[in-house]
Design a protein around this motif. Sequence first.
Motif, PDB file in Angstrom:
ATOM      1  N   ASP A   1     -45.596  79.791  42.554  1.00 23.41           N
ATOM      2  CA  ASP A   1     -45.378  81.228  42.364  1.00 23.41           C
ATOM      3  C   ASP A   1     -46.679  81.853  41.904  1.00 23.41           C
ATOM      4  OD1 ASP A   1     -42.639  81.398  42.952  1.00 23.41           O
ATOM      5  OD2 ASP A   1     -42.155  80.536  40.996  1.00 23.41           O
ATOM      6  N   VAL A   2     -46.976  83.012  42.474  1.00 16.38           N
ATOM      7  CA  VAL A   2     -48.189  83.717  42.087  1.00 16.38           C
ATOM      8  C   VAL A   2     -47.808  85.080  41.523  1.00 16.38           C
ATOM      9  CG1 VAL A   2     -50.287  84.809  42.967  1.00 16.38           C
ATOM     10  CG2 VAL A   2     -49.635  82.544  43.760  1.00 16.38           C
ATOM     11  N   PHE A   3     -48.418  85.414  40.391  1.00 19.68           N
ATOM     12  CA  PHE A   3     -48.242  86.741  39.799  1.00 19.68           C
ATOM     13  C   PHE A   3     -49.606  87.414  39.759  1.00 19.68           C
ATOM     14  CE2 PHE A   3     -45.032  83.937  37.988  1.00 19.68           C
ATOM     15  CZ  PHE A   3     -43.865  84.664  38.181  1.00 19.68           C
ATOM     16  N   GLU A   4     -49.709  88.581  40.357  1.00 20.28           N
ATOM     17  CA  GLU A   4     -50.941  89.358  40.283  1.00 20.28           C
ATOM     18  C   GLU A   4     -50.734  90.467  39.264  1.00 20.28           C
ATOM     19  OE1 GLU A   4     -52.180  88.633  44.979  1.00 20.28           O
ATOM     20  OE2 GLU A   4     -51.591  90.634  44.295  1.00 20.28           O
ATOM     21  N   LEU A   5     -51.504  90.395  38.186  1.00 24.87           N
ATOM     22  CA  LEU A   5     -51.339  91.331  37.073  1.00 24.87           C
ATOM     23  C   LEU A   5     -52.503  92.308  37.066  1.00 24.87           C
ATOM     24  CD1 LEU A   5     -50.787  88.525  34.383  1.00 24.87           C
ATOM     25  CD2 LEU A   5     -48.987  89.681  35.667  1.00 24.87           C
ATOM     26  N   ASP A   6     -52.204  93.594  37.168  1.00 26.42           N
ATOM     27  CA  ASP A   6     -53.244  94.621  37.033  1.00 26.42           C
ATOM     28  C   ASP A   6     -53.269  95.080  35.585  1.00 26.42           C
ATOM     29  OD1 ASP A   6     -53.687  94.466  39.709  1.00 26.42           O
ATOM     30  OD2 ASP A   6     -52.547  96.271  40.221  1.00 26.42           O
TER      31      ASP A   6
ATOM     32  N   LEU B   1     -47.542  94.666  38.388  1.00 26.44           N
ATOM     33  CA  LEU B   1     -47.362  93.228  38.589  1.00 26.44           C
ATOM     34  C   LEU B   1     -46.799  93.023  39.992  1.00 26.44           C
ATOM     35  CD1 LEU B   1     -45.775  90.677  36.136  1.00 26.44           C
ATOM     36  CD2 LEU B   1     -45.022  90.777  38.491  1.00 26.44           C
ATOM     37  N   ARG B   2     -47.442  92.170  40.766  1.00 26.61           N
ATOM     38  CA  ARG B   2     -46.933  91.827  42.099  1.00 26.61           C
ATOM     39  C   ARG B   2     -46.694  90.317  42.125  1.00 26.61           C
ATOM     40  NH1 ARG B   2     -50.954  94.996  42.164  1.00 26.61           N
ATOM     41  NH2 ARG B   2     -52.441  93.312  42.415  1.00 26.61           N
ATOM     42  N   SER B   3     -45.689  89.902  42.849  1.00 27.52           N
ATOM     43  CA  SER B   3     -45.454  88.463  42.942  1.00 27.52           C
ATOM     44  C   SER B   3     -45.616  88.017  44.392  1.00 27.52           C
ATOM     45  CB  SER B   3     -44.058  88.115  42.427  1.00 27.52           C
ATOM     46  OG  SER B   3     -43.091  88.665  43.270  1.00 27.52           O
ATOM     47  N   ALA B   4     -45.936  86.763  44.563  1.00 28.28           N
ATOM     48  CA  ALA B   4     -46.105  86.197  45.902  1.00 28.28           C
ATOM     49  C   ALA B   4     -45.656  84.747  45.869  1.00 28.28           C
ATOM     50  CB  ALA B   4     -47.566  86.287  46.342  1.00 28.28           C
TER      51      ALA B   4
ATOM     52  N   ARG C   1     -46.531  87.575  50.816  1.00 27.86           N
ATOM     53  CA  ARG C   1     -46.358  88.727  49.919  1.00 27.86           C
ATOM     54  C   ARG C   1     -45.397  89.714  50.552  1.00 27.86           C
ATOM     55  NH1 ARG C   1     -51.668  87.773  49.658  1.00 27.86           N
ATOM     56  NH2 ARG C   1     -52.533  87.545  47.566  1.00 27.86           N
TER      57      ARG C   1
END
Lengths: 84, 84
Positions: free
Chosen positions: B42-47, A38-41, A11
């Motif tokens: 790919d990972v997207f973390e969505l709040d 939105l955060r990407s990793a 990250r």
Amino acid sequence: MTAFTATVTVRLKRGVLDPEAETTQRSLERLGFDLNDLRSADVFELDLDADSADDAAERAEEMAERLLANPTIHDYDIEVAQAE
Amino acid sequence: MTAFTATVTVRLKRGVLDPEAETTQRSLERLGFDLNDLRSADVFELDLDADSADDAAERAEEMAERLLANPTIHDYDIEVAQAE
């Protein structure tokens, strides 16, 4: 030797700008979705043979330090599971 | 409304070539690391705010279908957790 899968999640550190994530968030908002952030990793799943889960984690950490992550801008975490 | 984080993991389907992962694997091998396979995702973390975890998951799935994943080449999975 046992087969393990080490999952390395890389990250961006807090405070490092992520224009790609911002663009993705704006595109979703333009499609009518409402979201706060939105955060990407990046995730790397490494299949490797090791004597123990600790050994696998240690090698995955070395790979993260040497190549997968840039310690200046990235944080990473590692999870190890025995391969099915 | 409750704050949730939906984590969307987007992977290439089996059989779809991933030259970036192959290059990363070869680079690690060149550094002396021994591994059987490397897959990237790919990972997207969505709040987002939603009435329930199910509602949050449903909206994350819609976002995956509309933008985050390309159903021709990608599989995705979604995990929802209440934001801390």
